[in-house]
Design a protein around this motif. Sequence first.
Motif, PDB file in Angstrom:
ATOM      1  N   GLN A 220       0.856  -1.184   0.000  1.00 22.44           N
ATOM      2  CA  GLN A 220       0.000   0.000   0.000  1.00 22.44           C
ATOM      3  C   GLN A 220       0.893   1.234   0.000  1.00 22.44           C
ATOM      4  N   GLY A 221       0.856   1.985  -1.068  1.00 24.64           N
ATOM      5  CA  GLY A 221       1.685   3.178  -1.215  1.00 24.64           C
ATOM      6  C   GLY A 221       2.052   3.385  -2.666  1.00 24.64           C
ATOM      7  N   PHE A 222       1.171   4.050  -3.424  1.00 23.46           N
ATOM      8  CA  PHE A 222       1.319   4.213  -4.871  1.00 23.46           C
ATOM      9  C   PHE A 222       2.545   5.062  -5.201  1.00 23.46           C
ATOM     10  N   CYS A 223       3.389   4.546  -6.095  1.00 27.29           N
ATOM     11  CA  CYS A 223       4.610   5.259  -6.463  1.00 27.29           C
ATOM     12  C   CYS A 223       5.039   4.855  -7.870  1.00 27.29           C
ATOM     13  N   LEU A 224       5.290   5.850  -8.726  1.00 25.51           N
ATOM     14  CA  LEU A 224       5.777   5.604 -10.073  1.00 25.51           C
ATOM     15  C   LEU A 224       7.056   6.395 -10.309  1.00 25.51           C
ATOM     16  N   PRO A 225       7.985   5.849 -11.090  1.00 28.14           N
ATOM     17  CA  PRO A 225       9.237   6.564 -11.353  1.00 28.14           C
ATOM     18  C   PRO A 225       9.066   7.656 -12.414  1.00 28.14           C
ATOM     19  N   LYS A 226       9.892   8.688 -12.326  1.00 31.60           N
ATOM     20  CA  LYS A 226       9.975   9.692 -13.389  1.00 31.60           C
ATOM     21  C   LYS A 226      11.080   9.240 -14.329  1.00 31.60           C
ATOM     22  N   ASN A 227      10.745   8.254 -15.139  1.00 29.15           N
ATOM     23  CA  ASN A 227      11.731   7.631 -16.008  1.00 29.15           C
ATOM     24  C   ASN A 227      11.108   7.451 -17.387  1.00 29.15           C
TER      25      ASN A 227
END
Length: 315
Positions: A220-227
């Motif tokens: 639980q903890g939405f995270c996407l890279p800036k890649n």
Amino acid sequence: MKTAIIGAGINGLYLARKLAERGEEATVFEKRDEIGKEVCSGLFSERILDFIPESRSLIENEIKSVLIHLPKKTLKIDFSRKFLVMSHYELDKLAAGLAEKAGVKIVLGCSIEGPDSVRNEADRIIGCDGPLSVVRKKLNLAEPDYRFAIQGFIPKEDDSDFVETWPVKSGFIWKIPRKKETEYGIIIRPSDLAERQKFEEFLDRNNLKLQRVQGAVVPQGFCLPKNPTITLCGDAAGLTKPWSGGGVIWGLMAADLLLKSFPDFLKYQKEAKRFFFPKILFSKIAVKTFYSFGINFSWLIPRKISLESDFLIRH
């Protein structure tokens, strides 16, 4: 455009299939020797049929509501869209077959240490490698919070059209009728051993002897890279519902956002954040309010409520 997808779960297989149908070259790498998630309740809203219409054949039962058993009151929540009980294992198998039919190459028994392992073979890399994502770790992204879920089954037929839950300190105990058998489980923080004991006491009190007991972590903890060339989807991105831990429908919605933005992963990151962050924030507040206020002051809550199946509020 060559795309490497790490992980042959439902999100990875769905993405690969849709990319292949658009003429892209997609290869899925799976570390296990077999496809199919085994630890999952397989309780999906009717939206699953929007993404994989062929899954209609897997429906075991239809759920219209949930009973929440509070210490002094039982609440009934009607769902605006039915939930469908399926085998996640069989759903993954179905998705794999559809992906291969579309021209996707699936490589089993292939342990990928991170995006560098396939960087020279692909123009784009998508991590769909679950809650303990290696791709996420290699990108040095923050680890999500984790919950731990345990499930088991009793050989008792039950074709009820409602599930039941019993809130505990950091989660809840559940009962799901699967027609040919009945499932029980609990989701809690991994450190809450006292709540695990309450589950054992619950089973003893109700004379329940579970079979095929299994456990799994829930991120639980939405995270996407800036890649621009590497991204994540589904559990690898920590994208699960704060109130239930379910992630299949949200993951498939994120997959559609990725497909609309493909191959622009930076656009996908922006669009996914814009779509999910308000819903995550609202549902976190709703869950915290319920656990800190609703349980102790349940007399203020109506006995019957209607909620949207995947977003709490109408979507």
